[in-house]
Write a protein that holds these residues in place. Sequence first.
Motif, PDB file in Angstrom:
ATOM      1  N   VAL A  29      37.067  48.586  38.756  1.00 21.28           N
ATOM      2  CA  VAL A  29      36.291  47.905  37.724  1.00 21.28           C
ATOM      3  C   VAL A  29      36.320  46.402  37.961  1.00 21.28           C
ATOM      4  CG1 VAL A  29      36.136  47.440  35.242  1.00 21.28           C
ATOM      5  CG2 VAL A  29      36.748  49.722  36.046  1.00 21.28           C
ATOM      6  N   SER A  30      37.486  45.910  38.368  1.00 20.43           N
ATOM      7  CA  SER A  30      37.655  44.477  38.591  1.00 20.43           C
ATOM      8  C   SER A  30      38.849  44.237  39.511  1.00 20.43           C
ATOM      9  CB  SER A  30      37.886  43.770  37.255  1.00 20.43           C
ATOM     10  OG  SER A  30      38.028  42.394  37.425  1.00 20.43           O
ATOM     11  N   THR A  31      38.698  43.289  40.428  1.00 23.69           N
ATOM     12  CA  THR A  31      39.824  42.810  41.224  1.00 23.69           C
ATOM     13  C   THR A  31      40.222  41.471  40.634  1.00 23.69           C
ATOM     14  OG1 THR A  31      39.078  43.975  43.197  1.00 23.69           O
ATOM     15  CG2 THR A  31      40.623  42.166  43.518  1.00 23.69           C
ATOM     16  N   LEU A  32      41.375  41.425  40.012  1.00 21.00           N
ATOM     17  CA  LEU A  32      41.817  40.244  39.286  1.00 21.00           C
ATOM     18  C   LEU A  32      42.497  39.219  40.176  1.00 21.00           C
ATOM     19  CD1 LEU A  32      43.326  42.065  36.184  1.00 21.00           C
ATOM     20  CD2 LEU A  32      41.016  41.144  36.466  1.00 21.00           C
ATOM     21  N   LEU A  33      43.117  39.692  41.244  1.00 27.62           N
ATOM     22  CA  LEU A  33      43.887  38.800  42.104  1.00 27.62           C
ATOM     23  C   LEU A  33      43.952  39.399  43.496  1.00 27.62           C
ATOM     24  CD1 LEU A  33      45.917  36.361  42.310  1.00 27.62           C
ATOM     25  CD2 LEU A  33      47.695  37.995  41.709  1.00 27.62           C
ATOM     26  N   GLN A  34      43.754  38.554  44.487  1.00 23.26           N
ATOM     27  CA  GLN A  34      43.913  38.966  45.876  1.00 23.26           C
ATOM     28  C   GLN A  34      44.284  37.696  46.636  1.00 23.26           C
ATOM     29  OE1 GLN A  34      40.736  41.444  47.233  1.00 23.26           O
ATOM     30  NE2 GLN A  34      41.508  41.559  49.301  1.00 23.26           N
ATOM     31  N   ASP A  35      45.614  37.466  46.750  1.00 24.44           N
ATOM     32  CA  ASP A  35      46.078  36.190  47.269  1.00 24.44           C
ATOM     33  C   ASP A  35      47.523  36.306  47.740  1.00 24.44           C
ATOM     34  OD1 ASP A  35      45.978  33.521  47.928  1.00 24.44           O
ATOM     35  OD2 ASP A  35      45.826  32.796  45.872  1.00 24.44           O
TER      36      ASP A  35
END
Length: 83
Positions: free
Chosen positions: A34-40
């Motif tokens: 539904v959503s990727t909130l963080l990718q870091d």
Amino acid sequence: AYPNPFNPSVSIDFSLDRSDFIKLSVYDIKGRVVSTLLQDFLNIGNYTVDWVPSNEVSSGPYFIRLESINGNLSVSKKIMFIK
């Protein structure tokens, strides 16, 4: 995740005991992202990420998944969105 159930937003708290590349995503009941909130890349420490669902997101159960790209970490939690 707090509060749970939630409306209009939910705060997701987590801590890392080592630096790693982290991905935080929200999935629906059918397993679709539904959503990727963080990718870091994150350093050791405590973190808070807020999710405010868009108007297109319906009420119901969702799953938050926190994972390291190296595969050493994978944690899921069920949350409930109520409109």
